[in-house]
Design an enzyme around this catalytic site. Structure first.
Site, PDB file in Angstrom:
ATOM      1  N   HIS A 242       0.809  -1.211   0.000  1.00  0.00           N
ATOM      2  CA  HIS A 242       0.000   0.000   0.000  1.00  0.00           C
ATOM      3  C   HIS A 242       0.856   1.281   0.000  1.00  0.00           C
ATOM      4  CE1 HIS A 242      -3.420  -2.568   1.063  1.00  0.00           C
ATOM      5  NE2 HIS A 242      -2.780  -2.987   2.118  1.00  0.00           N
TER       6      HIS A 242
HETATM    7  O1  RIB Z   1      -5.254   0.000   4.596  1.00  0.00           O
HETATM    8  C1  RIB Z   1      -3.857   0.014   4.410  1.00  0.00           C
HETATM    9  C2  RIB Z   1      -3.221   1.085   5.217  1.00  0.00           C
HETATM   10  O2  RIB Z   1      -3.478   0.860   6.599  1.00  0.00           O
HETATM   11  C3  RIB Z   1      -1.689   1.113   5.085  1.00  0.00           C
HETATM   12  O3  RIB Z   1      -1.229   2.422   5.254  1.00  0.00           O
HETATM   13  C4  RIB Z   1      -1.246   0.254   6.223  1.00  0.00           C
HETATM   14  O4  RIB Z   1       0.066   0.588   6.679  1.00  0.00           O
HETATM   15  C5  RIB Z   1      -2.252   0.623   7.277  1.00  0.00           C
HETATM   16  O5  RIB Z   1      -1.819   1.835   7.880  1.00  0.00           O
END
Ligand code: RIB
Ligand code: CA
Length: 312
Positions: A242
């Site tokens: 992500h």
């Molecule tokens: O949903 C994914 C996000 O939530 C990413 O930033 C992960 O690190 C968590 O913070």
């Protein structure tokens, strides 16, 4: 001249890889500071983990600040089920030696935006938006001075990952997200719609491991640990990286595509709290406020990530 950024983060293995990508790219990015926020794990751990990552990158001179330890109005929801108890489960990491800066992260964000020439600092939130929203509420004058906010958060076609309708970063602090999305700040959003297309794989994790560097080995062990949750949950062939999508967007925006649309944050819904209501089809008549990214060139993304991480 390298782009000046502040990384706001809740490490988190994927945050850690994003920070490494940024610190491996000094010709392109000047990291003015890293601000930790409560999210994946509580603040004492996210500020410690942020320093662990900076030391792993060989950058103990980086300035790390602790920010908000709870959302604006709600109880903190964390994600140890994804990231482990430490937030950086996988390899055993030593405690950091580098200092935590004494200034509050919110005041660092405000002071930096007030002192830098207007439009020259980009904010890169990788976790809940509590620090950013608190800075905007405390010092509204800085909003017009922000070059861009490029954040990981939200979802539309991919729906939710912490509830059926909400992505974690937005869900943890929906009121903070609403402040940022309504602020008028130039906003680029990297939601699950795009990050779920940036999946690790056995070969990609092996590429990290085969670098023969400590950084490569640690990244391989972090991504190995991190992917087990998504493989179990989605049956996918790997974990979505992500947060590195945010930094990759800054480095090579041409790898990404999306639409400039209206995105509102649900702050009241019984079943939809924290949902990013993205008007992808332009039916609401509401004013567009965000470049909402839906696609990434996955091969180009991993070529960039692997090449840059190998430099550390
Ligand atoms: O949903 C994914 C996000 O939530 C990413 O930033 C992960 O690190 C968590 O913070
Ligand atoms: Ca994160």
């Amino acid at each position: 001249m390298a782009r000046q950024i502040i990384i706001d983060t809740d490490p988190g293995q994927d945050d850690a890889v994003a920070i490494l990508l940024a610190l491996a790219s000094p010709d392109d990015l000047t990291v003015l500071g890293l601000t930790a926020v409560a999210g994946n794990v509580p603040l004492p751990l996210t500020q410690k983990n942020t320093r662990i990552v900076c030391e792993l990158a060989g950058k103990p001179q980086m300035r790390v600040f602790a920010g908000c330890d709870a959302p604006l109005q709600r109880k903190l929801v964390t994600a140890e089920h994804v990231h482990g108890k430490t937030g950086l489960d996988g390899p055993q990491m030593d405690d950091p030696v580098m200092p935590l800066q004494p200034q509050h992260a919110v005041d660092f964000i405000i002071d930096t935006l007030r002192s830098a020439p207007s439009g020259t600092v980009t904010l890169c939130p990788l976790g809940p938006l509590t620090n950013i929203a608190t800075a905007f509420l405390k010092a509204p004058d800085i909003i017009g001075r922000v070059q861009q906010v490029v954040l990981m958060g939200g979802a539309y076609f991919e729906v939710g990952n912490i509830t059926p309708s909400a992505e974690f970063n937005i869900f943890v602090d929906p009121e903070a997200a609403a402040v940022v999305f309504k602020s008028g700040v130039p906003l680029v959003v990297l939601p699950l719609d795009v990050t779920h297309k940036a999946l690790t794989s056995t070969a990609r994790i092996a590429a990290f491991r085969n670098m023969g560097t400590r950084v490569g080995r640690v990244v391989a062990e972090w991504t190995d640990f991190f992917e087990r949750f998504d493989v179990q949950k989605y049956g996918s062939q790997g974990a979505p990286l992500h947060d590195p999508c945010v930094i990759a967007y800054l480095l090579r925006p041409e790898l990404f595509s999306g639409r400039f649309i209206n995105v509102e944050i649900e702050t009241k819904g019984e079943f939809t709290l924290g949902m990013t209501v993205a008007d992808w089809w332009g039916v609401s008549g509401r004013t567009a406020n965000a470049l909402f990214i839906g696609h990434v060139d996955e091969v180009g993304f991993f070529d960039l990530l692997i090449e840059r991480i190998s430099r550390l």
